[in-house]
Structure formats: C-alpha cells, structure tokens
Design a protein around this motif. Structure first.
Motif, PDB file in Angstrom:
ATOM      1  N   ILE A  74      -6.926  69.640  10.680  1.00 55.61           N
ATOM      2  CA  ILE A  74      -7.349  70.693  11.609  1.00 55.61           C
ATOM      3  C   ILE A  74      -8.044  70.086  12.824  1.00 55.61           C
ATOM      4  CG2 ILE A  74      -8.988  72.608  11.909  1.00 55.61           C
ATOM      5  CD1 ILE A  74      -8.326  73.421   9.008  1.00 55.61           C
ATOM      6  N   THR A  75      -8.922  69.125  12.576  1.00 52.82           N
ATOM      7  CA  THR A  75      -9.633  68.478  13.673  1.00 52.82           C
ATOM      8  C   THR A  75      -8.682  67.708  14.579  1.00 52.82           C
ATOM      9  OG1 THR A  75     -11.542  68.263  12.216  1.00 52.82           O
ATOM     10  CG2 THR A  75     -11.565  66.977  14.240  1.00 52.82           C
ATOM     11  N   SER A  76      -7.675  67.092  14.008  1.00 46.75           N
ATOM     12  CA  SER A  76      -6.698  66.375  14.826  1.00 46.75           C
ATOM     13  C   SER A  76      -5.945  67.325  15.753  1.00 46.75           C
ATOM     14  CB  SER A  76      -5.701  65.633  13.934  1.00 46.75           C
ATOM     15  OG  SER A  76      -6.353  64.640  13.198  1.00 46.75           O
ATOM     16  N   VAL A  77      -5.607  68.496  15.244  1.00 45.92           N
ATOM     17  CA  VAL A  77      -4.936  69.497  16.085  1.00 45.92           C
ATOM     18  C   VAL A  77      -5.870  69.956  17.200  1.00 45.92           C
ATOM     19  CG1 VAL A  77      -3.992  71.842  16.102  1.00 45.92           C
ATOM     20  CG2 VAL A  77      -3.349  70.259  14.275  1.00 45.92           C
ATOM     21  N   LEU A  78      -7.134  70.261  16.846  1.00 44.63           N
ATOM     22  CA  LEU A  78      -8.107  70.682  17.860  1.00 44.63           C
ATOM     23  C   LEU A  78      -8.320  69.608  18.924  1.00 44.63           C
ATOM     24  CD1 LEU A  78     -10.819  72.389  15.601  1.00 44.63           C
ATOM     25  CD2 LEU A  78      -9.180  73.516  17.114  1.00 44.63           C
ATOM     26  N   ASN A  79      -8.442  68.352  18.491  1.00 40.83           N
ATOM     27  CA  ASN A  79      -8.621  67.253  19.448  1.00 40.83           C
ATOM     28  C   ASN A  79      -7.403  67.073  20.336  1.00 40.83           C
ATOM     29  OD1 ASN A  79     -11.241  66.460  18.885  1.00 40.83           O
ATOM     30  ND2 ASN A  79     -10.619  65.051  17.265  1.00 40.83           N
ATOM     31  N   GLY A  80      -6.212  67.237  19.763  1.00 41.57           N
ATOM     32  CA  GLY A  80      -4.993  67.109  20.566  1.00 41.57           C
ATOM     33  C   GLY A  80      -4.940  68.132  21.684  1.00 41.57           C
ATOM     34  N   PHE A  81      -5.282  69.368  21.378  1.00 44.40           N
ATOM     35  CA  PHE A  81      -5.292  70.402  22.409  1.00 44.40           C
ATOM     36  C   PHE A  81      -6.432  70.205  23.402  1.00 44.40           C
ATOM     37  CE2 PHE A  81      -2.720  72.915  19.336  1.00 44.40           C
ATOM     38  CZ  PHE A  81      -1.622  73.086  20.164  1.00 44.40           C
ATOM     39  N   LYS A  82      -7.572  69.729  22.919  1.00 43.08           N
ATOM     40  CA  LYS A  82      -8.726  69.530  23.796  1.00 43.08           C
ATOM     41  C   LYS A  82      -8.510  68.359  24.758  1.00 43.08           C
ATOM     42  CE  LYS A  82     -13.682  68.643  23.703  1.00 43.08           C
ATOM     43  NZ  LYS A  82     -14.848  68.390  22.846  1.00 43.08           N
ATOM     44  N   LEU A  83      -7.986  67.258  24.257  1.00 40.70           N
ATOM     45  CA  LEU A  83      -7.844  66.063  25.081  1.00 40.70           C
ATOM     46  C   LEU A  83      -6.555  66.023  25.895  1.00 40.70           C
ATOM     47  CD1 LEU A  83      -9.146  63.380  22.557  1.00 40.70           C
ATOM     48  CD2 LEU A  83     -10.380  64.394  24.465  1.00 40.70           C
ATOM     49  N   HIS A  84      -5.457  66.537  25.332  1.00 40.52           N
ATOM     50  CA  HIS A  84      -4.162  66.398  25.980  1.00 40.52           C
ATOM     51  C   HIS A  84      -3.505  67.732  26.322  1.00 40.52           C
ATOM     52  CE1 HIS A  84      -4.515  62.212  24.905  1.00 40.52           C
ATOM     53  NE2 HIS A  84      -4.623  62.532  23.626  1.00 40.52           N
ATOM     54  N   GLY A  85      -4.058  68.823  25.842  1.00 38.26           N
ATOM     55  CA  GLY A  85      -3.498  70.129  26.109  1.00 38.26           C
ATOM     56  C   GLY A  85      -2.241  70.441  25.314  1.00 38.26           C
ATOM     57  N   LYS A  86      -1.906  69.583  24.379  1.00 36.07           N
ATOM     58  CA  LYS A  86      -0.709  69.800  23.558  1.00 36.07           C
ATOM     59  C   LYS A  86      -0.871  69.089  22.226  1.00 36.07           C
ATOM     60  CE  LYS A  86       1.697  65.891  25.601  1.00 36.07           C
ATOM     61  NZ  LYS A  86       2.495  65.043  24.772  1.00 36.07           N
ATOM     62  N   LEU A  87       0.067  69.352  21.341  1.00 35.19           N
ATOM     63  CA  LEU A  87       0.080  68.744  20.021  1.00 35.19           C
ATOM     64  C   LEU A  87       0.883  67.445  20.081  1.00 35.19           C
ATOM     65  CD1 LEU A  87      -0.815  69.517  17.109  1.00 35.19           C
ATOM     66  CD2 LEU A  87       1.470  70.406  16.779  1.00 35.19           C
ATOM     67  N   ASN A  88       0.304  66.353  19.637  1.00 37.51           N
ATOM     68  CA  ASN A  88       0.992  65.066  19.603  1.00 37.51           C
ATOM     69  C   ASN A  88       1.650  64.927  18.237  1.00 37.51           C
ATOM     70  OD1 ASN A  88       1.856  62.446  19.729  1.00 37.51           O
ATOM     71  ND2 ASN A  88      -0.097  61.612  20.445  1.00 37.51           N
ATOM     72  N   LEU A  89       2.936  65.247  18.171  1.00 36.32           N
ATOM     73  CA  LEU A  89       3.638  65.338  16.896  1.00 36.32           C
ATOM     74  C   LEU A  89       3.669  64.014  16.132  1.00 36.32           C
ATOM     75  CD1 LEU A  89       5.097  67.305  15.085  1.00 36.32           C
ATOM     76  CD2 LEU A  89       7.223  66.693  16.225  1.00 36.32           C
ATOM     77  N   SER A  90       3.925  62.902  16.810  1.00 39.70           N
ATOM     78  CA  SER A  90       4.003  61.614  16.110  1.00 39.70           C
ATOM     79  C   SER A  90       2.654  61.244  15.487  1.00 39.70           C
ATOM     80  CB  SER A  90       4.471  60.515  17.064  1.00 39.70           C
ATOM     81  OG  SER A  90       3.547  60.343  18.120  1.00 39.70           O
ATOM     82  N   HIS A  91       1.577  61.584  16.152  1.00 41.30           N
ATOM     83  CA  HIS A  91       0.237  61.331  15.629  1.00 41.30           C
ATOM     84  C   HIS A  91       0.019  62.104  14.324  1.00 41.30           C
ATOM     85  CE1 HIS A  91      -4.110  60.609  15.868  1.00 41.30           C
ATOM     86  NE2 HIS A  91      -4.276  61.896  15.612  1.00 41.30           N
ATOM     87  N   HIS A  92       0.478  63.336  14.292  1.00 44.04           N
ATOM     88  CA  HIS A  92       0.284  64.168  13.107  1.00 44.04           C
ATOM     89  C   HIS A  92       1.230  63.784  11.976  1.00 44.04           C
ATOM     90  CE1 HIS A  92      -2.702  66.589  15.042  1.00 44.04           C
ATOM     91  NE2 HIS A  92      -1.921  66.653  16.097  1.00 44.04           N
ATOM     92  N   ILE A  93       2.393  63.284  12.320  1.00 50.23           N
ATOM     93  CA  ILE A  93       3.311  62.801  11.288  1.00 50.23           C
ATOM     94  C   ILE A  93       2.702  61.595  10.582  1.00 50.23           C
ATOM     95  CG2 ILE A  93       5.551  61.697  10.889  1.00 50.23           C
ATOM     96  CD1 ILE A  93       6.694  63.578  13.047  1.00 50.23           C
ATOM     97  N   VAL A  94       2.111  60.687  11.344  1.00 51.81           N
ATOM     98  CA  VAL A  94       1.463  59.509  10.749  1.00 51.81           C
ATOM     99  C   VAL A  94       0.305  59.946   9.856  1.00 51.81           C
ATOM    100  CG1 VAL A  94       0.093  57.448  11.265  1.00 51.81           C
ATOM    101  CG2 VAL A  94       2.166  57.924  12.569  1.00 51.81           C
ATOM    102  N   LYS A  95      -0.533  60.866  10.326  1.00 56.66           N
ATOM    103  CA  LYS A  95      -1.640  61.366   9.505  1.00 56.66           C
ATOM    104  C   LYS A  95      -1.121  62.053   8.241  1.00 56.66           C
ATOM    105  CE  LYS A  95      -5.439  62.073  12.688  1.00 56.66           C
ATOM    106  NZ  LYS A  95      -6.369  61.164  12.073  1.00 56.66           N
ATOM    107  N   PHE A  96      -0.025  62.796   8.362  1.00 49.41           N
ATOM    108  CA  PHE A  96       0.559  63.474   7.214  1.00 49.41           C
ATOM    109  C   PHE A  96       1.079  62.468   6.187  1.00 49.41           C
ATOM    110  CE2 PHE A  96       4.093  65.662   5.061  1.00 49.41           C
ATOM    111  CZ  PHE A  96       3.386  66.721   4.519  1.00 49.41           C
ATOM    112  N   VAL A  97       1.708  61.393   6.650  1.00 42.23           N
ATOM    113  CA  VAL A  97       2.221  60.363   5.742  1.00 42.23           C
ATOM    114  C   VAL A  97       1.062  59.669   5.029  1.00 42.23           C
ATOM    115  CG1 VAL A  97       3.399  58.122   5.655  1.00 42.23           C
ATOM    116  CG2 VAL A  97       4.395  60.013   6.959  1.00 42.23           C
ATOM    117  N   ILE A  98       0.010  59.326   5.771  1.00 38.52           N
ATOM    118  CA  ILE A  98      -1.154  58.687   5.151  1.00 38.52           C
ATOM    119  C   ILE A  98      -1.792  59.630   4.124  1.00 38.52           C
ATOM    120  CG2 ILE A  98      -3.495  57.819   5.572  1.00 38.52           C
ATOM    121  CD1 ILE A  98      -2.444  56.752   8.265  1.00 38.52           C
TER     122      ILE A  98
END
Length: 113
Positions: A74-98
């Motif tokens: 959840i925090t990664s999604v919030l940070n993505g929208f706050k810092l970049h204005g969008k969802l960084n899909l590859s970043h979340h895929i890596v977090k999901f795999v970990i």
C-alpha cells in the motif's frame, strides 16, 4: 535448517532495506515523518517480526507477516503516486515477487515441521 537461515536473511535484508529507503527518501524533507514513511517502517518491522515464527508457529506471526507485506505494498502505491504521479508497475512486480518468496519460505518452513 538451511531454509530457516535463508528465510531469516531474506526477511531481515528486505525489511532493513525498506526501512533505510524510507528514512533516506529524497522526495521530501528527510527529517520529517510522513504517513508513507510511518506505514513503510511499520510494515517493515511487522515483516521483520515474522522471522520469529521460525522458532514456533503462532497466529500473531502470520498476522504480522500478512499485515507487514500489505502495508509495504500500500505504501509503495502511495509513494508512486506522490513522487511520480503514476504507478510504477515494474517496481510493484519486483515487490510482489519478493513478497511471494517470503510467503513461500514462511509456509514451507512452518508446514514441513
């Protein structure tokens, strides 16, 4: 025994890296605690506490692991929208795999005993 050591190493490194990244984030004043930083640190600490489940499986450790990983995502999604204005899909895929690897080791270790 080797799986327990690997699990503890993965969870510890992942949690401490997330805590370090939260504290050193350059998106805002590094000395201020934002809700995103608090959520990420809380999620990381809860995930780290789940490594105690290696000693004996208790329901609180399962809850710690689940809540910790959910807060991290959840925090990664919030940070993505706050810092970049969008969802960084590859970043979340890596977090999901970990997260998947952590959950796999958690279940494997506790169900194989």
């Amino acid at each position: 025994m080797l799986y327990k050591i690997i699990y503890i190493m993965i969870v510890t490194v992942y949690s401490f890296l997330l805590i370090f990244a939260s504290l050193k984030s350059s998106g805002d004043n590094a000395s201020s605690l934002t809700k995103e930083k608090i959520l990420m640190i809380t999620g990381s600490v809860l995930t780290l506490l789940s490594s105690l489940a290696i000693l004996k499986l208790y329901l609180p450790y399962v809850i710690f692991l689940s809540l910790g990983l959910i807060l991290i995502h959840i925090t990664s999604v919030l940070n993505g929208f706050k810092l970049h204005g969008k969802l960084n899909l590859s970043h979340h895929i890596v977090k999901f795999v970990i997260s998947g690897v952590i959950i796999f080791f958690f279940c494997y270790i506790n169900l194989s005993q």
